[in-house]
Design an enzyme around this catalytic site. Structure first.
Site, PDB file in Angstrom:
ATOM      1  N   GLN A  75      71.226  57.544  22.907  1.00 10.93           N
ATOM      2  CA  GLN A  75      72.515  58.308  22.379  1.00 10.93           C
ATOM      3  C   GLN A  75      73.341  58.666  24.031  1.00 10.93           C
ATOM      4  O   GLN A  75      73.215  59.867  24.429  1.00 10.93           O
ATOM      5  CB  GLN A  75      72.344  59.526  21.826  1.00 10.93           C
ATOM      6  CG  GLN A  75      71.799  59.051  20.506  1.00 10.93           C
ATOM      7  CD  GLN A  75      71.884  60.415  19.351  1.00 10.93           C
ATOM      8  OE1 GLN A  75      72.662  60.881  19.194  1.00 10.93           O
ATOM      9  NE2 GLN A  75      70.766  60.546  18.826  1.00 10.93           N
ATOM     10  N   HIS A 119      66.029  54.207  29.082  1.00  5.48           N
ATOM     11  CA  HIS A 119      66.776  52.872  28.440  1.00  5.48           C
ATOM     12  C   HIS A 119      67.988  52.516  29.148  1.00  5.48           C
ATOM     13  O   HIS A 119      68.256  51.359  29.198  1.00  5.48           O
ATOM     14  CB  HIS A 119      67.117  53.689  27.212  1.00  5.48           C
ATOM     15  CG  HIS A 119      68.297  52.824  26.288  1.00  5.48           C
ATOM     16  ND1 HIS A 119      67.659  51.506  25.814  1.00  5.48           N
ATOM     17  CD2 HIS A 119      69.656  52.766  25.939  1.00  5.48           C
ATOM     18  CE1 HIS A 119      68.683  50.787  25.128  1.00  5.48           C
ATOM     19  NE2 HIS A 119      69.965  51.692  25.171  1.00  5.48           N
ATOM     20  N   LYS A 123      73.334  37.702  21.292  1.00  6.20           N
ATOM     21  CA  LYS A 123      73.558  37.888  20.107  1.00  6.20           C
ATOM     22  C   LYS A 123      75.131  37.895  19.680  1.00  6.20           C
ATOM     23  O   LYS A 123      75.710  38.691  20.459  1.00  6.20           O
ATOM     24  CB  LYS A 123      73.016  39.060  19.335  1.00  6.20           C
ATOM     25  CG  LYS A 123      71.515  39.092  19.257  1.00  6.20           C
ATOM     26  CD  LYS A 123      70.983  40.502  18.650  1.00  6.20           C
ATOM     27  CE  LYS A 123      70.732  41.523  19.929  1.00  6.20           C
ATOM     28  NZ  LYS A 123      70.057  42.737  19.452  1.00  6.20           N
TER      29      LYS A 123
HETATM   30  C1  R5P Z   1      68.432  48.198  22.530  1.00  4.23           C
HETATM   31  O1  R5P Z   1      69.303  48.358  23.439  1.00  4.23           O
HETATM   32  C2  R5P Z   1      66.976  48.602  22.971  1.00  4.23           C
HETATM   33  O2  R5P Z   1      66.493  48.101  24.274  1.00  4.23           O
HETATM   34  C3  R5P Z   1      66.075  47.652  21.889  1.00  4.23           C
HETATM   35  O3  R5P Z   1      66.451  46.213  22.237  1.00  4.23           O
HETATM   36  C4  R5P Z   1      66.250  48.239  20.681  1.00  4.23           C
HETATM   37  O4  R5P Z   1      66.211  49.422  20.620  1.00  4.23           O
HETATM   38  C5  R5P Z   1      65.195  47.488  19.706  1.00  4.23           C
HETATM   39  O5  R5P Z   1      65.644  47.982  18.476  1.00  4.23           O
HETATM   40  P1  R5P Z   1      64.857  47.447  17.189  1.00  4.23           P
HETATM   41  O6  R5P Z   1      63.513  47.292  17.368  1.00  4.23           O
HETATM   42  O7  R5P Z   1      65.198  48.291  16.022  1.00  4.23           O
HETATM   43  O8  R5P Z   1      65.820  46.044  16.999  1.00  4.23           O
END
Ligand code: R5P
Length: 331
Positions: A115, A148, A211
């Protein structure tokens, strides 16, 4: 738990506090990692007590003198994030009021990091709020791992060290794979810099998954940018949460001719049904660090492996304590 630090037997460098003694304090989020850091630094843990009153309020008692000490509080703000964050704040407050000379919040997994911007009108920037309250509680420095977004460091007006798990991952990859057949893959465009960094370390080519949702209501298309056919693909990311990103990426890579697919992810959030989703997927193996304490289900999963990072964090603590360069750990 608290401990004082003496020269290390296993850590890369003996620790010398420049202006007084050093203490390590652990909250309840990841006692195994705290014990590993303690072992690496070669110092027994001393006691502190972090417990709950009947109404669930947190109560902290530091059971040793910390006056004038260089204190490192080890606490990931992982699930349950709010409880662990509150523990960190209250421990920091207790240490400040006990006249610690310097307090470093060591937060291997910094929850709320996703966030980090307003995603819509009247939305919060919770990562900034969390940075503010950690600072106001009394932290002088922050040490964390694979944030992140690196710019979250700017949310703090105190020094931050953002460590990278990449050297630990690169060592493991070099030991296990024939590097001439490995392709590093970023599962999304946002993760390219992180993936490129690892590809450089192991001298491997890089592919990217883009994606896209062409039209509203249509399902996402995974375009693989790069020739992955015949390669062992290694997905790199900071967080695996639901596992959806990884499972879909593995399917797309295999559909494009990849030989097999592995994933190296720093923070194994793995919420909800993520563990069975990963075990039921086409991923050969998911490797996570122990920045978040792995659950029994994660440890028992057939295709999940945990890479310990106590030595990396221990070395960074050692260097901070003796005022040596931390960034040179990553050269
Ligand atoms: C997104 O920006 C993060 O780097 C991860 O790719 C994401 O949090 C992965 O989430 P999930 O395992 O729920 O697809």
């Amino acid at each position: 738990m608290l401990k004082s630090v003496s020269p290390s037997s296993k850590g890369e460098a003996a620790i010398s506090a420049k202006n007084g003694s050093i203490k390590l304090v652990a909250g309840n989020s990841n006692p195994e990692l705290a014990a590993g850091i303690s072992d690496w630094l070669g110092v027994p843990l001393t006691k502190a007590s972090v417990r709950r009153f009947a109404d669930n309020e947190i109560f902290v008692e530091v059971l040793e003198n910390v006056r004038g000490s260089d204190v490192f509080v080890i606490q990931s703000t992982s699930y349950p994030a709010n409880d662990h964050l509150m523990e960190l704040l209250i421990m920091t407050d207790a240490l400040r009021r006990a006249s610690a000379r310097r307090i470093t919040a060591v937060i291997p997994y910094f929850g709320y990091a996703r966030q980090d911007r307003k995603v819509g009108s009247r939305a919060p920037i919770s990562a900034k709020l969390v940075a503010n309250i950690i600072t106001h509680a009394g932290a002088d420095r922050v040490m964390t791992l694979d944030l992140h977004a690196a710019q979250i460091q700017g949310f703090f007006d105190i020094p931050t060290d953002n460590l990278f798990a990449a050297p630990v991952m690169a060592r493991d990859i070099k030991e296990r794979f024939d590097l001439s057949k490995v392709m590093v893959v970023s599962p999304d465009v946002g993760g390219v810099i992180r993936a490129r960094g690892l590809a450089k370390r192991i001298n491997a080519p890089l592919a990217i998954i883009d994606k896209r949702r062409e039209r509203a209501g249509e399902s996402e298309v995974m375009n693989v940018i790069g020739e992955v056919a015949g390669y062992t693909c290694i997905l790199i990311d900071d967080i695996v949460d639901s596992g959806g990103t990884l499972v879909n990426a593995a399917d797309a890579l295999l559909a494009n001719g990849a030989k097999d697919v592995y994933a190296y992810i720093t923070h194994g959030v793995l919420s909800g049904g993520a563990v069975p989703r990963i075990t039921g997927s086409k991923l050969k193996e998911l490797v996570i660090t122990d920045s978040i304490q792995p659950t029994k289900a994660m440890r028992e999963a057939s295709n999940i492996r945990v890479l310990p990072i106590a030595s990396l964090i221990g070395d960074a603590i050692g260097r901070t304590a003796s005022e040596e360069s931390v960034s040179s750990l990553f050269d």
